[in-house]
Design a protein around this motif. Structure first.
Motif, PDB file in Angstrom:
ATOM      1  N   ASN A  17       0.812  -1.218   0.000  1.00 36.36           N
ATOM      2  CA  ASN A  17       0.000   0.000   0.000  1.00 36.36           C
ATOM      3  C   ASN A  17       0.846   1.269   0.000  1.00 36.36           C
ATOM      4  N   ASN A  18       2.121   1.141   0.354  1.00 36.85           N
ATOM      5  CA  ASN A  18       2.990   2.316   0.441  1.00 36.85           C
ATOM      6  C   ASN A  18       4.424   1.899   0.099  1.00 36.85           C
ATOM      7  N   PRO A  19       4.668   1.529  -1.179  1.00 35.28           N
ATOM      8  CA  PRO A  19       5.952   0.919  -1.545  1.00 35.28           C
ATOM      9  C   PRO A  19       7.066   1.943  -1.766  1.00 35.28           C
ATOM     10  N   GLN A  20       7.372   2.713  -0.734  1.00 35.04           N
ATOM     11  CA  GLN A  20       8.335   3.792  -0.898  1.00 35.04           C
ATOM     12  C   GLN A  20       9.760   3.288  -1.083  1.00 35.04           C
ATOM     13  N   LEU A  21      10.140   2.207  -0.434  1.00 36.43           N
ATOM     14  CA  LEU A  21      11.491   1.679  -0.623  1.00 36.43           C
ATOM     15  C   LEU A  21      11.694   1.293  -2.089  1.00 36.43           C
ATOM     16  N   TRP A  22      10.726   0.611  -2.660  1.00 33.99           N
ATOM     17  CA  TRP A  22      10.815   0.223  -4.068  1.00 33.99           C
ATOM     18  C   TRP A  22      10.828   1.456  -4.969  1.00 33.99           C
ATOM     19  N   ARG A  23       9.954   2.410  -4.676  1.00 38.80           N
ATOM     20  CA  ARG A  23       9.795   3.579  -5.537  1.00 38.80           C
ATOM     21  C   ARG A  23      11.063   4.434  -5.582  1.00 38.80           C
ATOM     22  N   HIS A  24      11.720   4.592  -4.464  1.00 38.45           N
ATOM     23  CA  HIS A  24      12.875   5.488  -4.394  1.00 38.45           C
ATOM     24  C   HIS A  24      14.207   4.785  -4.653  1.00 38.45           C
ATOM     25  N   TYR A  25      14.277   3.463  -4.409  1.00 38.81           N
ATOM     26  CA  TYR A  25      15.589   2.807  -4.440  1.00 38.81           C
ATOM     27  C   TYR A  25      15.701   1.636  -5.401  1.00 38.81           C
ATOM     28  N   ASN A  26      14.641   1.305  -6.126  1.00 45.36           N
ATOM     29  CA  ASN A  26      14.699   0.133  -6.996  1.00 45.36           C
ATOM     30  C   ASN A  26      15.802   0.218  -8.036  1.00 45.36           C
ATOM     31  N   SER A  27      16.019   1.420  -8.585  1.00 45.88           N
ATOM     32  CA  SER A  27      17.031   1.578  -9.626  1.00 45.88           C
ATOM     33  C   SER A  27      18.438   1.751  -9.061  1.00 45.88           C
ATOM     34  N   CYS A  28      18.547   1.861  -7.733  1.00 40.69           N
ATOM     35  CA  CYS A  28      19.856   2.120  -7.108  1.00 40.69           C
ATOM     36  C   CYS A  28      20.469   0.881  -6.481  1.00 40.69           C
ATOM     37  N   VAL A  29      19.651   0.025  -5.910  1.00 38.51           N
ATOM     38  CA  VAL A  29      20.151  -1.162  -5.222  1.00 38.51           C
ATOM     39  C   VAL A  29      20.513  -2.234  -6.248  1.00 38.51           C
ATOM     40  N   PRO A  30      21.732  -2.762  -6.226  1.00 34.39           N
ATOM     41  CA  PRO A  30      22.082  -3.852  -7.140  1.00 34.39           C
ATOM     42  C   PRO A  30      21.097  -5.003  -7.032  1.00 34.39           C
ATOM     43  N   GLY A  31      20.533  -5.396  -8.158  1.00 34.98           N
ATOM     44  CA  GLY A  31      19.512  -6.437  -8.158  1.00 34.98           C
ATOM     45  C   GLY A  31      18.112  -5.911  -7.956  1.00 34.98           C
ATOM     46  N   GLY A  32      17.981  -4.615  -7.656  1.00 32.73           N
ATOM     47  CA  GLY A  32      16.670  -4.009  -7.457  1.00 32.73           C
ATOM     48  C   GLY A  32      16.074  -4.326  -6.100  1.00 32.73           C
ATOM     49  N   VAL A  33      14.956  -3.695  -5.809  1.00 35.24           N
ATOM     50  CA  VAL A  33      14.207  -3.943  -4.583  1.00 35.24           C
ATOM     51  C   VAL A  33      13.083  -4.928  -4.893  1.00 35.24           C
ATOM     52  N   ARG A  34      13.043  -6.043  -4.185  1.00 38.18           N
ATOM     53  CA  ARG A  34      12.004  -7.043  -4.435  1.00 38.18           C
ATOM     54  C   ARG A  34      10.735  -6.651  -3.694  1.00 38.18           C
ATOM     55  N   THR A  35       9.596  -6.815  -4.339  1.00 38.07           N
ATOM     56  CA  THR A  35       8.309  -6.545  -3.695  1.00 38.07           C
ATOM     57  C   THR A  35       7.649  -7.884  -3.377  1.00 38.07           C
ATOM     58  N   ILE A  36       7.305  -8.046  -2.106  1.00 32.82           N
ATOM     59  CA  ILE A  36       6.732  -9.301  -1.656  1.00 32.82           C
ATOM     60  C   ILE A  36       5.970  -9.061  -0.368  1.00 32.82           C
ATOM     61  N   LYS A  37       4.863  -9.754  -0.187  1.00 29.68           N
ATOM     62  CA  LYS A  37       4.100  -9.623   1.044  1.00 29.68           C
ATOM     63  C   LYS A  37       4.796 -10.402   2.154  1.00 29.68           C
ATOM     64  N   PHE A  38       4.995  -9.720   3.273  1.00 29.54           N
ATOM     65  CA  PHE A  38       5.714 -10.332   4.389  1.00 29.54           C
ATOM     66  C   PHE A  38       5.005 -11.577   4.901  1.00 29.54           C
ATOM     67  N   ASN A  39       3.676 -11.539   4.938  1.00 28.61           N
ATOM     68  CA  ASN A  39       2.938 -12.645   5.534  1.00 28.61           C
ATOM     69  C   ASN A  39       2.463 -13.665   4.506  1.00 28.61           C
ATOM     70  N   GLN A  40       2.963 -13.576   3.268  1.00 28.59           N
ATOM     71  CA  GLN A  40       2.550 -14.561   2.286  1.00 28.59           C
ATOM     72  C   GLN A  40       3.302 -15.872   2.504  1.00 28.59           C
ATOM     73  N   TRP A  41       2.688 -16.961   2.063  1.00 26.36           N
ATOM     74  CA  TRP A  41       3.301 -18.263   2.232  1.00 26.36           C
ATOM     75  C   TRP A  41       4.628 -18.314   1.490  1.00 26.36           C
ATOM     76  N   GLY A  42       5.660 -18.792   2.164  1.00 29.39           N
ATOM     77  CA  GLY A  42       6.943 -18.995   1.511  1.00 29.39           C
ATOM     78  C   GLY A  42       7.903 -17.834   1.588  1.00 29.39           C
ATOM     79  N   PHE A  43       7.498 -16.706   2.228  1.00 31.59           N
ATOM     80  CA  PHE A  43       8.407 -15.563   2.269  1.00 31.59           C
ATOM     81  C   PHE A  43       9.710 -15.898   2.995  1.00 31.59           C
ATOM     82  N   SER A  44       9.610 -16.563   4.142  1.00 31.85           N
ATOM     83  CA  SER A  44      10.823 -16.873   4.893  1.00 31.85           C
ATOM     84  C   SER A  44      11.745 -17.795   4.106  1.00 31.85           C
ATOM     85  N   GLU A  45      11.153 -18.675   3.287  1.00 31.55           N
ATOM     86  CA  GLU A  45      11.977 -19.569   2.464  1.00 31.55           C
ATOM     87  C   GLU A  45      12.715 -18.776   1.388  1.00 31.55           C
ATOM     88  N   ILE A  46      12.018 -17.796   0.791  1.00 32.33           N
ATOM     89  CA  ILE A  46      12.659 -16.946  -0.216  1.00 32.33           C
ATOM     90  C   ILE A  46      13.813 -16.177   0.407  1.00 32.33           C
TER      91      ILE A  46
END
Length: 221
Positions: A17-46
């Motif tokens: 709902n407020n993806p500011q880290l992705w919006r401001h830093y996606n093009s700066c962080v090597p590999g980009g900023v990944r968008t993922i729901k924290f409470n979705q199944w499998g997040f900890s495995e990723i």
């Protein structure tokens, strides 16, 4: 701070709902900023797979508010994986008691399994804005668990709005063509001030050896 000091970091924006880290830093962080729901199944495995294969110094997650109820299992999963990482939770306080309540729930959930950084956002004022927190049992509990408090220096609204309008990082705005001289001057002063504050929690956030940049060096970077 991580980018300026070449500290390897992987980043995740978990607030759809407020993806500011992705919006401001996606093009700066090597590999980009990944968008993922924290409470979705499998997040900890990723995350565990990324940590074991990429071996970053820091894994940075921008979390939505109120995720404490999901966090205990995540802490246990990370601990059991024996990846050698320690979790730090940064909680940003505002003027209302809601942010104190969220910190209280986080402490109740995680206890001494994580480190705590409590950030006083000075947009809301100096110490008088945080009387509720300063006098609370929640603060006492946090400090007993080794929490470190720091300040997020106030930025005037129109400077922040200029950064936000063009999805810039703070550093990029210092030299960006859309920034006027006053914006550049204010940020050239603000950035090293804020970095000096962040270094106070360098052992928790992963930049122990970092130093604040000199305001006169921004034109060179």
């Amino acid at each position: 701070m991580y980018l300026a000091h070449n500290i390897q970091v992987v980043a995740y924006d978990c607030d759809f709902n407020n993806p500011q880290l992705w919006r401001h830093y996606n093009s700066c962080v090597p590999g980009g900023v990944r968008t993922i729901k924290f409470n979705q199944w499998g997040f900890s495995e990723i995350l565990k797979k990324d940590l074991s294969t990429l071996n970053p110094v820091v894994a940075l997650m921008d979390l939505p508010s109120g995720v404490g109820e999901y966090f205990q299992d995540f802490v246990q999963d990370t601990k059991l994986a024996s990846l050698g990482y320690r979790i730090t939770m940064a909680s940003v306080l505002g003027r209302s008691k809601d942010s104190i309540i969220q910190l209280k729930r986080l402490i109740e959930t995680c206890g001494n399994q994580v480190d705590y950084v409590v950030v006083k956002n000075l947009y809301w004022g100096e110490e008088e804005a945080f009387i509720k927190y300063n006098e609370s049992k929640t603060r006492q509990s946090a400090l007993e668990l080794g929490a470190i408090e720091l300040k997020f220096m106030r930025i005037v609204d129109w400077v922040y709005e200029a950064i936000d309008a063009h999805d810039l990082t703070f550093t990029a705005a210092v030299t960006h063509e859309t920034s006027n001289p006053t914006t550049k001057a204010r940020l050239s002063t603000w950035i090293p001030q804020q970095e000096s504050e962040l270094i106070k929690v360098g052992n928790f956030l992963g930049f122990e050896s970092a130093k604040p940049r000199d305001r006169n060096n921004f034109r060179k970077t």
